[in-house]
Design a protein around this motif. Sequence first.
Motif, PDB file in Angstrom:
ATOM      1  N   ILE A  39       0.839  -1.201   0.000  1.00  0.00           N
ATOM      2  CA  ILE A  39       0.000   0.000   0.000  1.00  0.00           C
ATOM      3  C   ILE A  39       0.875   1.252   0.000  1.00  0.00           C
ATOM      4  O   ILE A  39       1.917   1.296   0.660  1.00  0.00           O
ATOM      5  CB  ILE A  39      -0.898   0.034   1.252  1.00  0.00           C
ATOM      6  N   ALA A  40       0.434   2.265  -0.726  1.00  0.00           N
ATOM      7  CA  ALA A  40       1.019   3.605  -0.624  1.00  0.00           C
ATOM      8  C   ALA A  40      -0.038   4.537  -0.029  1.00  0.00           C
ATOM      9  O   ALA A  40      -1.172   4.560  -0.507  1.00  0.00           O
ATOM     10  CB  ALA A  40       1.453   4.113  -1.997  1.00  0.00           C
ATOM     11  N   ARG A  41       0.320   5.246   1.017  1.00  0.00           N
ATOM     12  CA  ARG A  41      -0.610   6.191   1.664  1.00  0.00           C
ATOM     13  C   ARG A  41       0.177   7.454   1.982  1.00  0.00           C
ATOM     14  O   ARG A  41       1.203   7.402   2.658  1.00  0.00           O
ATOM     15  CB  ARG A  41      -1.184   5.574   2.929  1.00  0.00           C
ATOM     16  N   GLN A  42      -0.295   8.575   1.449  1.00  0.00           N
ATOM     17  CA  GLN A  42       0.397   9.847   1.659  1.00  0.00           C
ATOM     18  C   GLN A  42      -0.466  10.780   2.481  1.00  0.00           C
ATOM     19  O   GLN A  42      -1.602  11.082   2.124  1.00  0.00           O
ATOM     20  CB  GLN A  42       0.765  10.496   0.322  1.00  0.00           C
ATOM     21  N   PHE A  43       0.096  11.244   3.606  1.00  0.00           N
ATOM     22  CA  PHE A  43      -0.581  12.147   4.532  1.00  0.00           C
ATOM     23  C   PHE A  43      -0.038  13.558   4.344  1.00  0.00           C
ATOM     24  O   PHE A  43       1.163  13.753   4.130  1.00  0.00           O
ATOM     25  CB  PHE A  43      -0.323  11.724   5.980  1.00  0.00           C
ATOM     26  N   ARG A  44      -0.923  14.540   4.463  1.00  0.00           N
ATOM     27  CA  ARG A  44      -0.516  15.942   4.407  1.00  0.00           C
ATOM     28  C   ARG A  44      -0.928  16.629   5.707  1.00  0.00           C
ATOM     29  O   ARG A  44      -2.100  16.563   6.113  1.00  0.00           O
ATOM     30  CB  ARG A  44      -1.150  16.645   3.218  1.00  0.00           C
ATOM     31  N   ALA A  45       0.031  17.263   6.370  1.00  0.00           N
ATOM     32  CA  ALA A  45      -0.257  18.000   7.595  1.00  0.00           C
ATOM     33  C   ALA A  45      -0.923  19.330   7.244  1.00  0.00           C
ATOM     34  O   ALA A  45      -0.493  20.030   6.326  1.00  0.00           O
ATOM     35  CB  ALA A  45       1.022  18.246   8.376  1.00  0.00           C
ATOM     36  N   LEU A  46      -1.964  19.686   7.965  1.00  0.00           N
ATOM     37  CA  LEU A  46      -2.670  20.946   7.732  1.00  0.00           C
ATOM     38  C   LEU A  46      -2.281  22.022   8.727  1.00  0.00           C
ATOM     39  O   LEU A  46      -2.639  23.186   8.538  1.00  0.00           O
ATOM     40  CB  LEU A  46      -4.190  20.709   7.795  1.00  0.00           C
ATOM     41  N   HIS A  47      -1.570  21.641   9.797  1.00  0.00           N
ATOM     42  CA  HIS A  47      -1.141  22.606  10.807  1.00  0.00           C
ATOM     43  C   HIS A  47       0.370  22.530  11.000  1.00  0.00           C
ATOM     44  O   HIS A  47       0.972  21.467  10.810  1.00  0.00           O
ATOM     45  CB  HIS A  47      -1.805  22.318  12.163  1.00  0.00           C
TER      46      HIS A  47
END
Length: 582
Positions: free
Chosen positions: A460-468
């Motif tokens: 699996i590839a899962r990319q998270f983006r921080a909003l803070h």
Amino acid sequence: MTTSTLQTPSKKAKFDPVMMEVLSNRLLSITEDMAIHMMKSSFSAQIKERRDFSVGLFDRGGRLIAQGTHIPLHLASLIGSMEAILRTFEPSSFEEGNAYICNDPYLSGGSHLPDISIVSPIFWRGELVGFAANIGHHSDIGGSVPGSTSAMAKTLFEEGIRIPAVRIAHRGDIDENVLALVASNSRLPEERRLDLNVQILTNLRGGNAYCQVLDQSGLESVRSAVDSIIHYTSARLQSRIAALAPGAHTFTTYLDDDGYGGDPLPITATVERVGAELIIDFAGTGPQARGALNVPNSAVRATVYYCVKAMLDPELLPNSGMFDGIVIRTPEGTIVNPEFPAAVGARSITTQKIAGAVVGALNGLVLEEQRIASSNDVLPSILFSGKVAGGGVYVSGETLGGGGGALFDLDGMSAIHVHCTNTLNMPTEALENEFPLMIDEYSLVEDSGGAGRQRGGLGIARQFRALHDHTIMNCRSDSHKRGAAGMEGGHAGGLARLIRNAGTDHEEELNSKVAGVILRAGDTVRIQTPGGGGFGDPAEREILAIARDIQDGVVSKAAAELDYGADRVAAASSISARAKAA
């Protein structure tokens, strides 16, 4: 340490197959009802969304009589908790409405501190008749990092509050002092209070349902059926063991490191069938880890029991009879038998490698059609935390699946949890709704399954983006250096990766185990999980299967040519072209 669980079934046991079948299904329905209640009533995403919990029923002597179909790794933790309660408290001290709490791997049979057990005695017409128990993974119970599970912790004291076996409810009244003590050691105290209350009430529900069974069937009838169920399970398992090929077989898997870099650390299992006993010896396994990858006794036991059940008899009933005939040997001072106060928070990564080693060794004793190539054998966990409006904090953690190993006659499954962990993924919608995070990508990793006559499953590839700003990321993973082993000529599965700001000028490849990484708003973290190993010679893979893999984006044309040969890929492409034209 040697753990033996051989108990010869009584020849005098009277089997009532109808009552056994009815009662076993009734007991399993009770545990499933407990699980549904716990899932729907809990407040933390770990339990209500990811279902990181388990439930079980025990008889008055502490024998497991039924476990919910959730997480095999929790099996021995429930048993260890039950043993700790019986060891700590006199039977005469148990009263209706009592409940007991524990989590410590060294004091009370736990597997790591975030997994908190609640055990409650069940009374019927004034007599102690059994126990209801459950275990839930709590989002945070203190320690040096949010989430309480850094792979880089050096001792147990860095991992959170230690709870020996203590009473948390008396005659139906919850002890607010004990509850406050546990909650106050968490970064999320209110969530701890609420989830612990749910755990206590879940046991009450299970106990009431068990008493209804006793009302309908009578105590002696139920006890006789429980004895029969356990004896039957024991006899069935020992017959499966006796049917194995004689002799010993050894298999080794590897951790990338022990949490602090260095050389790969071997996990070696030798499985030998001696009569109706199955001996699993971990001699040759690497030393106790400097980081939190050590595995306490309860987790080793649960992992071994899972492997035996999965390989020899998946339909075996989950009760204490399932442990008979299994001898486990773990050398002292190794990662599978650590010395106190060794840290154990990230033990699930190692248990996956243990499972891979035991399954690999069992492959040498079972029939060819029962064998399986190595799966991804990792449980990558990634956690984000930060502040929320009002001064509080959030903790968002999840574990990810990967590729399953190919079987004798089937491709490996993609994007699944394997072995002794069985939680769900965190739905993107739930994650983005509850936490200041965004998911940029959630996909399969092309070319990550090992080539073979049967192909390994994809990671699996899962990319998270921080909003803070000031978002803290911790991650524990493995198999960045060595992929899942193929079998009988099959190729190894693809490697795992952890990348900060992938595809940008600031791209950074991170180690498999990191803690306290500070992200700014807009920063991303991309985690790729490993694929499963292939089974059989790739030259024997059917042309149609190659064509389907390329068409579906499972395998790139370049990788297919390398693994299967340019001529065969050309033939596969021709088949795909004709299919499209038609």
